[in-house]
Design a protein around this motif. Structure first.
Motif, PDB file in Angstrom:
ATOM      1  N   SER A 161      -7.576 -20.387   8.553  1.00 49.48           N
ATOM      2  CA  SER A 161      -8.218 -19.190   8.347  1.00 49.48           C
ATOM      3  C   SER A 161      -7.517 -18.230   9.303  1.00 49.48           C
ATOM      4  O   SER A 161      -7.469 -17.307   9.313  1.00 49.48           O
ATOM      5  N   LEU A 162      -7.016 -18.838  10.400  1.00 52.87           N
ATOM      6  CA  LEU A 162      -5.965 -18.076  11.466  1.00 52.87           C
ATOM      7  C   LEU A 162      -4.748 -17.873  10.696  1.00 52.87           C
ATOM      8  O   LEU A 162      -3.957 -16.587  11.266  1.00 52.87           O
ATOM      9  N   LEU A 163      -4.510 -18.405   9.789  1.00 54.73           N
ATOM     10  CA  LEU A 163      -2.903 -17.865   9.026  1.00 54.73           C
ATOM     11  C   LEU A 163      -3.321 -17.267   7.848  1.00 54.73           C
ATOM     12  O   LEU A 163      -2.195 -16.624   7.223  1.00 54.73           O
ATOM     13  N   THR A 164      -4.531 -16.906   7.533  1.00 53.08           N
ATOM     14  CA  THR A 164      -4.710 -15.992   6.355  1.00 53.08           C
ATOM     15  C   THR A 164      -5.102 -14.657   7.053  1.00 53.08           C
ATOM     16  O   THR A 164      -6.014 -14.398   7.863  1.00 53.08           O
ATOM     17  N   PRO A 165      -4.557 -13.444   6.424  1.00 53.02           N
ATOM     18  CA  PRO A 165      -4.804 -12.364   7.084  1.00 53.02           C
ATOM     19  C   PRO A 165      -6.428 -11.900   6.991  1.00 53.02           C
ATOM     20  O   PRO A 165      -7.055 -12.211   5.832  1.00 53.02           O
ATOM     21  N   LEU A 166      -6.908 -11.307   7.814  1.00 48.19           N
ATOM     22  CA  LEU A 166      -8.288 -10.811   7.710  1.00 48.19           C
ATOM     23  C   LEU A 166      -8.366  -9.569   6.893  1.00 48.19           C
ATOM     24  O   LEU A 166      -9.297  -9.534   6.185  1.00 48.19           O
ATOM     25  N   LEU A 167      -7.489  -8.729   7.112  1.00 44.84           N
ATOM     26  CA  LEU A 167      -7.346  -7.326   6.199  1.00 44.84           C
ATOM     27  C   LEU A 167      -6.217  -7.390   5.720  1.00 44.84           C
ATOM     28  O   LEU A 167      -4.869  -7.520   6.373  1.00 44.84           O
ATOM     29  N   THR A 168      -5.907  -6.861   4.506  1.00 46.23           N
ATOM     30  CA  THR A 168      -4.656  -6.569   3.778  1.00 46.23           C
ATOM     31  C   THR A 168      -4.502  -5.258   3.390  1.00 46.23           C
ATOM     32  O   THR A 168      -5.443  -5.019   2.613  1.00 46.23           O
ATOM     33  N   VAL A 169      -3.741  -4.554   3.799  1.00 49.69           N
ATOM     34  CA  VAL A 169      -3.449  -3.070   3.434  1.00 49.69           C
ATOM     35  C   VAL A 169      -2.309  -2.824   2.677  1.00 49.69           C
ATOM     36  O   VAL A 169      -1.149  -3.194   3.382  1.00 49.69           O
ATOM     37  N   ASP A 170      -2.374  -2.589   1.349  1.00 51.66           N
ATOM     38  CA  ASP A 170      -1.232  -2.606   0.263  1.00 51.66           C
ATOM     39  C   ASP A 170      -0.746  -1.361  -0.161  1.00 51.66           C
ATOM     40  O   ASP A 170      -1.581  -0.946  -1.035  1.00 51.66           O
ATOM     41  N   GLY A 171      -0.067  -0.452   0.433  1.00 53.38           N
ATOM     42  CA  GLY A 171       0.473   0.690  -0.288  1.00 53.38           C
ATOM     43  C   GLY A 171      -0.747   1.864  -0.272  1.00 53.38           C
ATOM     44  O   GLY A 171      -0.821   2.664  -1.217  1.00 53.38           O
ATOM     45  N   LEU A 172      -1.387   1.862   0.816  1.00 56.52           N
ATOM     46  CA  LEU A 172      -2.519   2.822   0.953  1.00 56.52           C
ATOM     47  C   LEU A 172      -2.067   4.180   0.955  1.00 56.52           C
ATOM     48  O   LEU A 172      -0.939   4.630   1.741  1.00 56.52           O
ATOM     49  N   THR A 173      -2.291   5.084  -0.101  1.00 53.74           N
ATOM     50  CA  THR A 173      -1.994   6.472  -0.078  1.00 53.74           C
ATOM     51  C   THR A 173      -2.997   7.345  -0.055  1.00 53.74           C
ATOM     52  O   THR A 173      -4.089   7.006  -0.791  1.00 53.74           O
ATOM     53  N   LYS A 174      -2.998   8.452   0.622  1.00 57.56           N
ATOM     54  CA  LYS A 174      -4.042   9.496   0.492  1.00 57.56           C
ATOM     55  C   LYS A 174      -3.471  10.861   0.730  1.00 57.56           C
ATOM     56  O   LYS A 174      -2.748  11.026   1.681  1.00 57.56           O
ATOM     57  N   ARG A 175      -3.668  11.614  -0.181  1.00 55.73           N
ATOM     58  CA  ARG A 175      -3.013  12.835  -0.218  1.00 55.73           C
ATOM     59  C   ARG A 175      -4.108  13.966  -0.087  1.00 55.73           C
ATOM     60  O   ARG A 175      -5.239  14.141  -0.262  1.00 55.73           O
ATOM     61  N   TYR A 176      -3.769  15.145   0.608  1.00 52.61           N
ATOM     62  CA  TYR A 176      -4.437  16.432   0.931  1.00 52.61           C
ATOM     63  C   TYR A 176      -3.587  17.451   0.191  1.00 52.61           C
ATOM     64  O   TYR A 176      -2.522  17.766   0.908  1.00 52.61           O
ATOM     65  N   GLY A 177      -3.780  17.880  -1.123  1.00 49.99           N
ATOM     66  CA  GLY A 177      -2.958  18.845  -1.806  1.00 49.99           C
ATOM     67  C   GLY A 177      -1.322  18.088  -1.933  1.00 49.99           C
ATOM     68  O   GLY A 177      -1.141  17.066  -2.288  1.00 49.99           O
ATOM     69  N   ASP A 178      -0.537  18.967  -1.129  1.00 44.69           N
ATOM     70  CA  ASP A 178       0.681  18.558  -1.233  1.00 44.69           C
ATOM     71  C   ASP A 178       1.193  17.596  -0.101  1.00 44.69           C
ATOM     72  O   ASP A 178       2.338  16.879  -0.024  1.00 44.69           O
ATOM     73  N   ILE A 179       0.321  17.469   0.897  1.00 46.60           N
ATOM     74  CA  ILE A 179       0.509  16.671   1.826  1.00 46.60           C
ATOM     75  C   ILE A 179       0.005  15.035   1.702  1.00 46.60           C
ATOM     76  O   ILE A 179      -1.071  15.041   1.488  1.00 46.60           O
ATOM     77  N   ALA A 180       1.006  14.277   2.070  1.00 45.10           N
ATOM     78  CA  ALA A 180       0.826  12.807   1.920  1.00 45.10           C
ATOM     79  C   ALA A 180       0.238  12.588   3.535  1.00 45.10           C
ATOM     80  O   ALA A 180       1.244  12.283   4.092  1.00 45.10           O
ATOM     81  N   ALA A 181      -1.030  12.337   3.737  1.00 46.68           N
ATOM     82  CA  ALA A 181      -1.509  12.033   4.918  1.00 46.68           C
ATOM     83  C   ALA A 181      -1.333  10.720   5.319  1.00 46.68           C
ATOM     84  O   ALA A 181      -0.813  10.219   6.508  1.00 46.68           O
ATOM     85  N   CYS A 182      -1.199   9.933   4.280  1.00 50.60           N
ATOM     86  CA  CYS A 182      -0.743   8.414   4.389  1.00 50.60           C
ATOM     87  C   CYS A 182       0.102   8.119   3.071  1.00 50.60           C
ATOM     88  O   CYS A 182      -0.460   8.430   1.861  1.00 50.60           O
ATOM     89  N   ASP A 183       1.131   7.639   3.307  1.00 47.96           N
ATOM     90  CA  ASP A 183       2.234   7.429   2.190  1.00 47.96           C
ATOM     91  C   ASP A 183       2.568   5.846   2.112  1.00 47.96           C
ATOM     92  O   ASP A 183       3.310   5.338   2.826  1.00 47.96           O
ATOM     93  N   ARG A 184       1.915   5.259   1.365  1.00 47.45           N
ATOM     94  CA  ARG A 184       2.225   3.957   0.866  1.00 47.45           C
ATOM     95  C   ARG A 184       2.207   2.999   2.167  1.00 47.45           C
ATOM     96  O   ARG A 184       3.419   2.318   2.358  1.00 47.45           O
ATOM     97  N   ILE A 185       1.210   3.019   3.028  1.00 51.72           N
ATOM     98  CA  ILE A 185       1.162   2.199   4.108  1.00 51.72           C
ATOM     99  C   ILE A 185       0.850   0.696   3.712  1.00 51.72           C
ATOM    100  O   ILE A 185      -0.244   0.592   3.083  1.00 51.72           O
ATOM    101  N   SER A 186       1.465  -0.200   4.420  1.00 55.33           N
ATOM    102  CA  SER A 186       1.111  -1.744   4.208  1.00 55.33           C
ATOM    103  C   SER A 186       1.317  -2.405   5.453  1.00 55.33           C
ATOM    104  O   SER A 186       2.303  -2.109   6.093  1.00 55.33           O
TER     105      SER A 186
END
Ligand SMILES: Nc1ncnc2c1ncn2[C@@H]1O[C@H](COP(=O)(O)OP(=O)(O)OP(=O)(O)O)[C@@H](O)[C@H]1O
Length: 263
Positions: A6-31
């Protein structure tokens, strides 16, 4: 699952997280992956997308793209997008904690300090008044608040005390994952230093996994083993904190580091 696995397995995996506000990519494919007992710092100047990332992970805002998975205490991997809202809320009250920059947003100001801590124990099913009170008292001591303040309202506390109470309220349920948004922001420098020491010692003793958002390089140096540097919604540099800060590769990181060097 064994403890070692369990120590070798991620607790949390964030894969390609994207959040836009209109034209602004506040978060762009964060992993990134967050492992047990790891503190991941996220640094970047105002508007780089740090808070959006934290809020998206906490489920406070909907994603425009990407996946989030979390390994719960039972070892089950949960897809956070498809998780029923009630289960996500329950996770937030038990296995997760969110330390707000302004402790007033993370505390209930109309109930006593003791009740602020005890309430989270009620959420995890503790019904024994004596136990709850004893545990709340013990937690007050752990966060260096005099125990005789137990029945006082948090509004009568200083900013530093309120922040320490917020930590006690969150940590009493022994969360696996703690999200912190500028936990020392808005406090005097001497109060900040004391709070940082306390956070560091709690993180180590309780083996917490933490995602820590800050614009303060001193804070990440002290607390975070790994670091993501964000600019305009993108991760521009990532790695071990000391490596990134001592030998920054990206011009933006170089600029951040040199801006904090004492002449
Ligand atoms: N609710 C919103 N509506 C529209 N735009 C938003 C919203 N929230 C954030 N943004 C935009 O997304 C970008 C990232 O903002 P965010 O608050 O995540 O940055 P930050 O790095 O946390 O900044 P700070 O350190 O000032 O809190 C900014 O351009 C911001 O204007």
């Amino acid at each position: 699952m064994t403890t070692e696995n369990s120590l070798l397995t991620p607790l949390l995996t964030v894969d390609g997280l994207t959040k836009r506000y209109g034209d602004i990519a506040a978060c762009d494919r964060i992993s990134f992956d967050l492992y047990p007992s790891q503190v991941l710092g996220i640094i970047g100047e105002s508007g780089s997308g740090k808070s959006t990332l934290l809020r998206a992970i906490a489920g406070q805002i909907a994603l425009d793209g990407g996946q989030l998975s979390y390994r719960d205490r039972a070892g089950q991997i949960l897809n956070l997008q498809t998780l029923p809202e009630a289960r996500r809320r329950q996770l937030m009250k038990t296995e997760w904690g969110f330390v707000q920059q302004n402790p007033r947003d993370g505390l209930r100001l109309r109930v006593t300090a003791g009740a602020n801590i005890g309430e989270r124990l009620l959420d995890v099913g503790d019904r024994h008044y004596g136990n709850i009170r004893a545990e709340a008292l013990q937690w007050l001591a752990q966060v260096e608040i005099p125990q005789q303040r137990m029945d006082d309202l948090p509004s009568t506390f200083s900013g530093g005390m309120q922040q320490r109470l917020q930590l006690a309220r969150i940590l009493v349920t022994r969360p696996q994952l703690v999200l912190m948004d500028e936990p020392t922001g808005g406090l005097d420098v001497s109060v900040q230093a004391r709070l940082l020491d306390l956070i560091r010692s709690l993180v180590r003793t309780l083996h917490l996994s933490v995602i820590l958002v800050t614009h303060d390089i001193g804070v990440v140096r002290l607390l975070a083993q790994r670091l993501l540097v964000m600019q305009n919604g993108l991760v521009v540099e990532a790695g071990l904190t000391d490596q990134v800060l001592d030998d920054p590769q990206h011009p933006y990181t170089q600029q951040l580091v040199s801006a904090t060097l004492v002449p």
